[in-house]
Design a protein around this motif. Structure first.
Motif, mmCIF file in Angstrom:
data_model
loop_
_atom_site.group_PDB
_atom_site.id
_atom_site.type_symbol
_atom_site.label_atom_id
_atom_site.label_comp_id
_atom_site.label_asym_id
_atom_site.label_seq_id
_atom_site.Cartn_x
_atom_site.Cartn_y
_atom_site.Cartn_z
ATOM 1 N N ASP A 1 0.815 -1.338 -0.172
ATOM 2 C CA ASP A 1 0.121 0.030 0.063
ATOM 3 C C ASP A 1 0.962 1.104 0.061
ATOM 4 N N CYS B 1 -10.063 7.083 -3.849
ATOM 5 C CA CYS B 1 -8.995 5.821 -3.571
ATOM 6 C C CYS B 1 -8.178 6.000 -2.350
ATOM 7 N N GLN C 1 -7.849 6.244 1.412
ATOM 8 C CA GLN C 1 -9.352 5.647 2.539
ATOM 9 C C GLN C 1 -9.385 6.724 3.276
ATOM 10 N N ARG D 1 -3.181 4.812 -0.125
ATOM 11 C CA ARG D 1 -4.327 4.338 0.546
ATOM 12 C C ARG D 1 -4.590 5.165 2.029
#
Ligand code: MCA
Length: 520
Positions: free
Chosen positions: A57, A126, A128, A105
């Motif tokens: 990530d 995208c 989060q 992320r």
């Protein structure tokens, strides 16, 4: 591997000072010992894991120079994730591109206002979570970590794939948008090993760190270099010449790294003649060509010779003048241990003999595997036999020293930052009054090169240079924003329609800023 070396140092020398952070030199520094560094990295890992970060990530970090940046960066890499440092000067529209392209992320920022964070979270779904450490980043970060103990993450093993990407640094290109150079654990480790050997890093070294942390220079060469040796980093959050000279003398420091603009500000600082840096064992210069006159002036003034070296984001450090032996003025030195460098005819790809100018190409474990999700650009960046094309022109002297002789790519270096004209031109061309534009670098005593725009306005349209600068300022980081704007009626082009930048440099670089800039 670097992270393994660092962990062992933290465990074996917990009392050694890793970082002394100095914001205001009149106040005592904030001291972090190696043992504490390990504990804080573990707590940060526990926090990241709780937020769902998985190996691979991207964790985007746009934080001012301080401890939270360092903890997040090291923790992300130790979880097997990819640290993505971002310049604190990036505007929201620049950030949007990086966050989307990298599909970050998490995004940590302490520079964006709440409204910009909200806008970004809508436009970059995208991501989060955007974690705003809006007030004093340090205390906000401590609150974020409060629920986590270092024991929560102590059992997480170190990443075991040396070829996994752990760091991504965006670089621009001559065409198109910036691309993320992927650096692996192997790349970072190879570079640190080369520099450890060449520059003889020691655990009793004290590095004064004045560079930004979001580039290879400040992050890998300086910070990682010191951490990898178990040395102490004095982290000055903002470069100021007099404070820097004071700290170098009084602390005292043994290692300092800068770009030519920084070295020039040191020699020109009022009262600089009162300072001697003879006690220092290593003062390096990089990220831009070191003018010969500055090399001599620095030595005369401070009694220490600058060591010039050469590198790039895609390969870390490549060439360096020797620690012992001749530091040749105008040369970037010899290949670092483990790094191969060759000079090649850019057209035919043939190896060139010593003394002839060609493209500098590099190969070694230090070299990036390529650009994030850009297989075509990656393929174009390498020769079929695996050498990275640097886009810099240079020659090798018969005794092995290399000299840089220009660039085959259209690039401006301002104060050590790379500015790709195409990126600035794209923004200029969005201005409703602009028909066409060309951006050039003009020689400048302070910045090395100064970003200069030559603009053709649409028929009947009106705009002032100040308006054009303001338009850019809203969309581009300040170092990319043109410092001067000239208007003209036509751009010189060759038969293929390509703007002839050398003609523009000849026509505009000598022009004084006093001259009304709307005159051709
Ligand atoms: C700041 N400004 C600049 C630059 N820096 N403009 C052009 N070029 C720059 N480099 C803007 C400011 O935003 C401000 O704009 C105005 O110029 C005056 O700022 P000032 O306060 O004088 O600048 P500063 O904040 O003191 O910064 C100067 C600096 C800095 C310390 C020399 O630019 C710097 O840290 N440069 C090092 C960059 C670096 O680390 N490069 C490594 C990348 P306004 O008035 O409009 O707000 S290359 C790399 O990593 C490779 C691998 C390598 O080989 O090293």
């Amino acid at each position: 591997m670097f992270l393994e070396t660092l962990r062992s140092l933290c465990l074996s020398r917990p009392e050694q000072i890793a970082i002394e952070r100095i914001d205001d030199p009149t106040e005592p520094p904030q001291v972090v010992r190696y043992g504490e560094l390990e504990a804080m990295v573990l707590r940060t890992m526990a926090m990241l894991r709780q937020k769902g970060v998985q190996p691979g990530d991207r964790v985007a970090i746009q934080l001012g120079k301080g401890l939270p940046f360092i903890y997040l960066h090291l923790a992300a890499m130790r979880l097997g994730a990819i640290s993505l440092p971002l310049n604190t000067a990036y505007t929201p529209s620049e950030l949007l591109y990086f966050l989307q392209d990298a599909e970050a992320r998490l995004f940590f920022t302490d520079v964006l206002p709440q409204s910009a964070m909200q806008e970004l979270s809508m436009r970059a779904p995208c991501v989060q979570e955007i974690i705003g450490l809006e007030e004093e980043a340090q205390s906000a970060f401590e609150r974020l970590l409060a629920p986590f103990a270092d024991a929560d993450a102590a059992a997480i093993p170190l990443p075991d794939d040396p070829d996994a990407t752990c760091l991504m640094i965006y670089t621009s290109g001559t065409t198109g948008r910036p691309k993320g150079a992927e650096l692996t654990h192997r790349n970072l480790t190879a570079n640190l090993n080369s520099l450890h050997e060449a520059w003889e890093w020691r655990s009793d070294d004290v590095l004064l760190h004045v560079l930004p942390l979001f580039h290879v220079h400040g992050l890998i060469v300086a910070l990682h270099g010191a951490l990898n040796a178990g040395a102490t980093t004095v982290l000055l959050t903002r470069f100021e010449p007099r404070q820097t000279l004071e700290l170098l003398m009084q602390r005292p420091c043994t290692v300092f790294m800068g770009v030519p603009t920084i070295h020039r500000r040191l020699v020109e600082a009022p009262g600089a003649e009162r300072y001697s840096l003879r006690h220092m064992r290593l003062v390096t210069s990089g990220s831009d060509r070191l003018p010969e006159e500055l090399f001599h002036r620095f030595e005369e003034q401070f009694g220490v010779q600058l060591l010039e070296r050469y590198g790039m984001s895609e390969a870390g450090m490549i060439l360096s003048n020797p620690l012992h032996g001749e530091r040749r003025v105008g040369s970037v030195g010899l290949p670092l241990p483990g790094v191969e460098v060759r000079i090649v005819d850019p057209e035919s790809g043939a190896l060139l003999p010593d003394g002839q100018v060609g493209e500098v190409q590099v190969r070694g474990d230090n070299v990036s595997k390529g650009y994030w999700r850009q297989p075509e650009k990656t393929a174009a960046a390498f020769t079929p036999d695996g050498w990275l094309r640097t886009g810099d022109l240079g020659l090798r002297q018969p005794d092995g020293y290399f000299m840089l002789k220009g660039r085959s790519k259209d690039l401006i270096i301002s104060g050590g930052y790379n500015v790709y004209p195409s990126e600035v031109e794209l923004v200029l061309n969005e201005h409703p009054a602009v028909e066409a534009s060309a951006v050039i670098g003009c020689p400048d005593a302070e910045w090395g090169e100064q970003v200069t725009a030559v603009v053709v306005l649409r028929t009947g349209a009106k705009a002032s240079p100040e308006e054009v600068v303001q338009f850019c300022r809203e969309r581009l980081a300040p170092y990319k924003t043109p410092k001067r704007v000239f208007f003209t009626t036509d751009l010189p082009r060759n038969a293929l329609g390509k703007v002839q930048k050398s003609a523009l440099r000849n026509a505009y670089c000598q022009r004084s800023t006093e001259r009304p800039s709307h005159l051709p």
